[in-house]
Motif scaffolding. Structure first.
Motif, PDB file in Angstrom:
ATOM      1  N   LEU A 155      28.782  55.998  34.749  1.00 37.72           N
ATOM      2  CA  LEU A 155      27.471  55.473  34.370  1.00 37.72           C
ATOM      3  C   LEU A 155      27.601  54.499  33.205  1.00 37.72           C
ATOM      4  N   PHE A 156      28.377  54.870  32.194  1.00 37.84           N
ATOM      5  CA  PHE A 156      28.566  54.006  31.028  1.00 37.84           C
ATOM      6  C   PHE A 156      29.218  52.681  31.429  1.00 37.84           C
ATOM      7  N   THR A 157      30.170  52.743  32.334  1.00 40.08           N
ATOM      8  CA  THR A 157      30.823  51.525  32.832  1.00 40.08           C
ATOM      9  C   THR A 157      29.797  50.594  33.462  1.00 40.08           C
ATOM     10  N   ASN A 158      28.995  51.135  34.361  1.00 38.45           N
ATOM     11  CA  ASN A 158      27.999  50.308  35.059  1.00 38.45           C
ATOM     12  C   ASN A 158      26.952  49.742  34.114  1.00 38.45           C
ATOM     13  N   LEU A 159      26.455  50.571  33.207  1.00 38.13           N
ATOM     14  CA  LEU A 159      25.433  50.100  32.271  1.00 38.13           C
ATOM     15  C   LEU A 159      25.972  49.001  31.362  1.00 38.13           C
ATOM     16  N   SER A 160      27.181  49.203  30.852  1.00 37.36           N
ATOM     17  CA  SER A 160      27.778  48.214  29.952  1.00 37.36           C
ATOM     18  C   SER A 160      28.050  46.904  30.675  1.00 37.36           C
ATOM     19  N   LEU A 161      28.663  46.992  31.845  1.00 35.14           N
ATOM     20  CA  LEU A 161      29.003  45.784  32.590  1.00 35.14           C
ATOM     21  C   LEU A 161      27.756  45.056  33.068  1.00 35.14           C
ATOM     22  N   THR A 162      26.697  45.804  33.368  1.00 36.06           N
ATOM     23  CA  THR A 162      25.445  45.163  33.777  1.00 36.06           C
ATOM     24  C   THR A 162      24.915  44.261  32.672  1.00 36.06           C
ATOM     25  N   ALA A 163      24.903  44.775  31.437  1.00 31.36           N
ATOM     26  CA  ALA A 163      24.423  43.976  30.310  1.00 31.36           C
ATOM     27  C   ALA A 163      25.300  42.743  30.103  1.00 31.36           C
ATOM     28  N   MET A 164      26.620  42.919  30.203  1.00 29.17           N
ATOM     29  CA  MET A 164      27.534  41.787  30.013  1.00 29.17           C
ATOM     30  C   MET A 164      27.371  40.745  31.107  1.00 29.17           C
ATOM     31  N   VAL A 165      27.274  41.211  32.339  1.00 30.32           N
ATOM     32  CA  VAL A 165      27.189  40.297  33.480  1.00 30.32           C
ATOM     33  C   VAL A 165      25.874  39.526  33.474  1.00 30.32           C
ATOM     34  N   VAL A 166      24.779  40.208  33.192  1.00 33.63           N
ATOM     35  CA  VAL A 166      23.473  39.543  33.159  1.00 33.63           C
ATOM     36  C   VAL A 166      23.461  38.469  32.082  1.00 33.63           C
TER      37      VAL A 166
END
Length: 206
Positions: A155-166
């Motif tokens: 979950l932490f991976t997805n949340l963090s990468l989502t913010a970076m990617v957006v």
């Protein structure tokens, strides 16, 4: 007269230099805007010699991502040890530094770059990449004082990468998003991630 013979030690030094220079350039100007030519010229070797170390640019990109993992851990440890920062401020500063990687020497993959690397990696290389990624995000959580089980790491991976990617995708890849609100959007996402992480600090894993 050009050097025609290199020892194994020379070759290892050059390979490390290519990875280091590659990371510096990619973090500063973006992976897509960093060329193989820029890298091998800065190291001082020929194009042909470069390809004796890495068959493609994507191979080098993966190595640069591995190289920066210890630096990321060092960054989070430094922030968490700063007595002037609250836990919340330290976590948010760390996530912010990752989202704005070009300002902090961190290479962040865009959506297109992730797709390109995924298509390039063999099944075995992809598994190695995922394992290293899993360990990285698990170690980050542990340094934040959060027990890192598999579900939390995912979950932490997805949340963090989502913010970076957006943040990287506005406006070029996501043209319907409003670029004027990009920074505020990232800030909102980071606050939400920190809120979620703060709740996990005192919740034991099952």
């Amino acid at each position: 007269m050009p050097k025609v013979a290199y020892s194994e030690e020379d070759k290892e030094h050059i390979r490390n230099a290519l990875i280091t220079v590659g990371l510096e350039l990619m973090a500063k100007q973006g992976i897509q805007h960093t060329t193989v030519e820029q890298i091998y010229k800065k190291v001082g070797i020929s194009r042909t010699f470069f390809y004796s170390f890495f068959s493609t640019k994507e191979d080098l990109i993966v190595e640069t991502l591995y190289l920066q993992q210890p630096k990321i851990i060092e960054n989070v440890q430094k922030l968490m040890a700063d007595p002037a920062l609250s836990w919340r401020d330290a976590v948010k500063q760390f996530l912010h530094a990752c989202c704005y990687g070009e300002q902090n020497g961190i290479a962040v993959l865009t959506i297109e770059e992730q797709q390109l690397i995924f298509r390039h990696l063999s099944k075995e290389s992809y598994q190695v990449f995922r394992q290293k990624q899993f360990r990285l995000f698990g170690e980050i959580l542990e340094n934040l004082g959060i027990k890192a089980d598999t579900a939390r790491i995912h979950l932490f991976t997805n949340l963090s990468l989502t913010a970076m990617v957006v943040r990287r995708a506005i406006p070029d890849t996501l043209p319907l998003f409003v670029p004027e609100a990009a920074d505020e959007t990232v800030d909102f996402q980071l606050d939400a991630i920190v809120d979620a992480l703060e709740k996990l600090k005192d919740v034991p894993t099952s």
